[in-house]
Scaffold this active site. Structure first.
Site, PDB file in Angstrom:
ATOM      1  N   ARG A  13      26.529  20.683  61.145  1.00  0.00           N
ATOM      2  CA  ARG A  13      25.586  19.674  61.938  1.00  0.00           C
ATOM      3  C   ARG A  13      24.558  18.841  61.051  1.00  0.00           C
ATOM      4  NH1 ARG A  13      21.891  19.037  67.630  1.00  0.00           N
ATOM      5  NH2 ARG A  13      21.529  16.867  67.998  1.00  0.00           N
ATOM      6  N   HIS A  14      24.393  17.387  60.746  1.00  0.00           N
ATOM      7  CA  HIS A  14      23.485  17.401  59.468  1.00  0.00           C
ATOM      8  C   HIS A  14      21.926  18.118  60.457  1.00  0.00           C
ATOM      9  CE1 HIS A  14      22.108  15.157  63.325  1.00  0.00           C
ATOM     10  NE2 HIS A  14      22.995  14.719  63.774  1.00  0.00           N
ATOM     11  N   TRP A  19      15.074  10.442  64.700  1.00  0.00           N
ATOM     12  CA  TRP A  19      15.303   9.894  66.435  1.00  0.00           C
ATOM     13  C   TRP A  19      15.850  11.543  67.454  1.00  0.00           C
ATOM     14  CZ3 TRP A  19      19.325   4.891  66.436  1.00  0.00           C
ATOM     15  CH2 TRP A  19      18.040   4.064  66.352  1.00  0.00           C
ATOM     16  N   GLU A  87      30.038  10.045  64.604  1.00  0.00           N
ATOM     17  CA  GLU A  87      29.529  11.194  65.539  1.00  0.00           C
ATOM     18  C   GLU A  87      30.272   9.527  66.938  1.00  0.00           C
ATOM     19  OE1 GLU A  87      29.415  12.642  68.082  1.00  0.00           O
ATOM     20  OE2 GLU A  87      26.439  12.900  67.679  1.00  0.00           O
ATOM     21  N   ARG A 112      28.513   8.997  84.447  1.00  0.00           N
ATOM     22  CA  ARG A 112      28.980   9.208  83.078  1.00  0.00           C
ATOM     23  C   ARG A 112      28.838  11.092  83.543  1.00  0.00           C
ATOM     24  NH1 ARG A 112      26.711  11.363  78.225  1.00  0.00           N
ATOM     25  NH2 ARG A 112      28.501  12.013  76.807  1.00  0.00           N
TER      26      ARG A 112
END
Length: 196
Positions: A13-14, A19, A87, A112
């Site tokens: 993962r980055h 953020w 993403e 959701r």
């Protein structure tokens, strides 16, 4: 067991972004790596130096491409960008924190959570959409002839990559977490280990 012909697949993962620290959804938008994020990638790039990685693929989004650049320098491998590693598109929720989402779309977060795999972000994608892209990305990597690739992408699309590599069902895949500093390795039998 994996349905692909790899000896093993490494999934990174980055590094942490600004953020990430603010709890903002990034999706297809971007935020720069923090100093800690650059450190995370530098550390896992050092650990990967001892692994038999033969190719490097990455999401073209800035946070992933910057992370892949750090890894590329350490491993001396060129980066091949795949749009399908981007993403999950958060659509209108991109750049927002949970409180802003709940204020603008009352009750939608609960909707959701009751159908996380098929729920589509307003103007964006669902996990089901991203699962199709994850399969396409893995097929493209396989067609390249790579046997032990490293894929630098994102947590949400990463869950779908693992789903396809291991054959696990989507409910189990959605429970997976991948901290910014952890690299997963999936072997030919679909077993996952982590290089922390």
């Amino acid at each position: 067991m994996t349905r692909f012909g790899f000896k093993s697949v490494y999934l990174a993962r980055h590094g942490q972004t600004q953020w990430n620290t603010e709890g903002r959804r990034q999706g297809r938008l971007d935020s720069p790596l923090t100093e800690e994020g650059r450190g995370q990638v530098t550390r896992y790039a050092e650990r990967l130096g001892g692994e038999p990685i033969d190719s490097l693929f990455a999401s073209p989004l800035g946070r992933a491409s910057t992370s892949a650049g750090i890894v590329s320098e350490r491993l001396r491998l060129p980066i091949r960008f795949l749009d399908d590693l981007s993403e999950v598109d958060h659509g209108a929720w991109s750049g927002l924190v949970d409180e802003e989402i709940d204020s603008r779309w009352p009750g939608e977060s609960e909707v959701r959570s009751n159908n996380k795999y098929r729920h589509r972000f307003p103007g964006g994608e669902s996990y089901a959409d991203a699962s199709v892209r994850a399969h396409q990305a893995l097929a493209a990597v396989e067609r390249s002839g790579s046997e032990t690739p490293l894929l630098v992408s994102h947590e949400m699309i990463g869950r779908m990559l693992i789903k396809h590599l291991t054959g696990m069902d989507y409910e189990e895949a959605l429970e997976l977490k991948q901290p910014n500093e952890v690299v997963y390795c999936v072997d030919p039998d679909g077993m996952i280990s982590s290089l922390a």
